[in-house]
Design a protein around this motif. Structure first.
Motif, mmCIF file in Angstrom:
data_model
loop_
_atom_site.group_PDB
_atom_site.id
_atom_site.type_symbol
_atom_site.label_atom_id
_atom_site.label_comp_id
_atom_site.label_asym_id
_atom_site.label_seq_id
_atom_site.Cartn_x
_atom_site.Cartn_y
_atom_site.Cartn_z
ATOM 1 N N ARG A 118 -3.706 9.465 -9.830
ATOM 2 C CA ARG A 118 -2.859 8.525 -10.588
ATOM 3 C C ARG A 118 -2.701 7.173 -9.878
ATOM 4 N N GLY A 119 -3.705 6.796 -9.095
ATOM 5 C CA GLY A 119 -3.578 5.590 -8.302
ATOM 6 C C GLY A 119 -4.200 4.359 -8.931
ATOM 7 N N TYR A 120 -4.576 3.417 -8.082
ATOM 8 C CA TYR A 120 -5.011 2.092 -8.500
ATOM 9 C C TYR A 120 -6.511 1.911 -8.295
ATOM 10 N N SER A 121 -6.932 1.856 -7.037
ATOM 11 C CA SER A 121 -8.352 1.673 -6.727
ATOM 12 C C SER A 121 -8.602 2.123 -5.305
ATOM 13 N N ASP A 122 -9.859 2.437 -5.000
ATOM 14 C CA ASP A 122 -10.222 2.761 -3.617
ATOM 15 C C ASP A 122 -10.473 1.499 -2.791
ATOM 16 N N HIS A 123 -10.385 0.339 -3.421
ATOM 17 C CA HIS A 123 -10.479 -0.943 -2.737
ATOM 18 C C HIS A 123 -9.142 -1.669 -2.860
#
Length: 314
Positions: free
Chosen positions: A299-304
């Motif tokens: 449920r997150g945003y990005s791996d960067h």
């Protein structure tokens, strides 16, 4: 919601790899089944809209804090699937009142991955844009085009922007290096063409190069009149790079600028707000709060993490 533009003459440029910003629809000519309801990630409408709004919140947060917050003027995005995704992001997500317009590529990448540029029409007047297609290289899969955009700033200067997403290192750095070199050679060719036509052009190059600042591909670009303004950037909450792999922070996202643009730079930092991070339980410290951890939905945003560069436009 009201938005502030060009506070105290500051022009804000953001670069962000969105990490697989796919819609839920099956594309019969692309390898995108992983991100469908029946795919391995069980990618559905709810997850899609959560992702869109998360990316929108992330972009808005790049504008600063409190009374000094302002809407980022330009946002260079990597790993967006298609026009419908970017339209949903700009017109239907939490960004819908920001007024962003956008341009993007339509690349031959096998997974359907593209790059895009969001811009505020209040501070950047689009003049033209086109894609630079990467030629065939032995054993290289079809990859993302480079997006070229020209526009006029509030000072009346023309700004030339390139958005890059070079091939990954999957298969090994040495084996895949020629693939990334093909991308930067195409970029260098276009930059040289600008210099032939325009005296001291204002250039910004941004994106995920999948290489570090001192690798061969970046060194080649430096020899064509742009400088890395992001290689020394750090975050305020523990990020020492834009991407973390097996406990090691890496700078593989970059913002490069020509000398005239570099002279206007006020700051460049990694945007590592606490809500974009989670504890790295295996290696210690923090890491980007990504959408998936392996195949577990996170449920997150990005791996960067985003890069944010601010320029003085007075």
């Amino acid at each position: 919601m009201s938005f502030t533009y060009l506070l105290l003459g500051i022009f804000t440029f953001v670069e962000l790899n969105c990490e697989n910003l796919f819609d839920c629809q099956r594309d019969s000519i692309k390898d995108d089944t992983e991100f469908t309801a029946d795919g391995m990630r069980r990618w559905d409408v709810h997850k899609y809209w959560t992702k869109l709004n998360n990316i929108g919140k992330e972009i808005l947060s790049c504008g600063g804090e409190g009374a000094e917050w302002q809407l980022p003027d330009i946002v260079a995005l990597c790993e967006v699937e298609n026009d419908s995704v970017v339209r949903d992001l700009t017109k239907r997500s939490v960004l819908r009142n920001a007024g962003y317009e956008y341009v993007m590529t339509d690349s031959p990448d096998e997974r359907g991955i593209d790059v895009a540029l969001l811009y505020s029409p209040y501070t950047f007047r689009l003049i033209r844009h086109y894609s630079l297609c990467i030629g065939s290289v032995k054993k290289m899969r079809k990859t993302r085009d480079i997006l070229y955009v020209a526009g006029q700033t509030t000072l009346g200067d023309t700004l030339h922007i390139y958005v890059v997403h070079a091939p990954s290192r999957f298969g090994g750095k040495r084996v895949t290096n020629p693939f990334r070199m093909a991308v930067v050679e195409k970029l260098a060719e276009s930059i040289d063409s600008l210099h032939q036509r325009i005296k001291e052009p204002n250039i910004i190059v941004a994106g995920d190069f999948n290489d570090h600042h001192d690798d061969e591909s970046l060194r080649l670009i430096y020899s064509h009149g742009v400088h890395n303004i992001s290689c020394l950037s750090r975050g305020k909450n523990g990020a020492e790079g834009t991407y973390k792999f097996k406990g090691k922070w890496e700078h593989i996202d970059h913002i490069l600028a020509s000398q005239k643009v570099e002279k206007r730079m006020v700051s460049c930092h990694i945007h590592d707000k606490e809500f974009l991070l989670e504890t790295d339980k295996q290696y210690g410290g923090v890491q980007p709060l990504r959408t998936y951890r392996g195949y577990r939905y996170n449920r997150g945003y990005s791996d960067h993490l985003p890069l944010v560069a601010r320029f003085n436009m007075e």
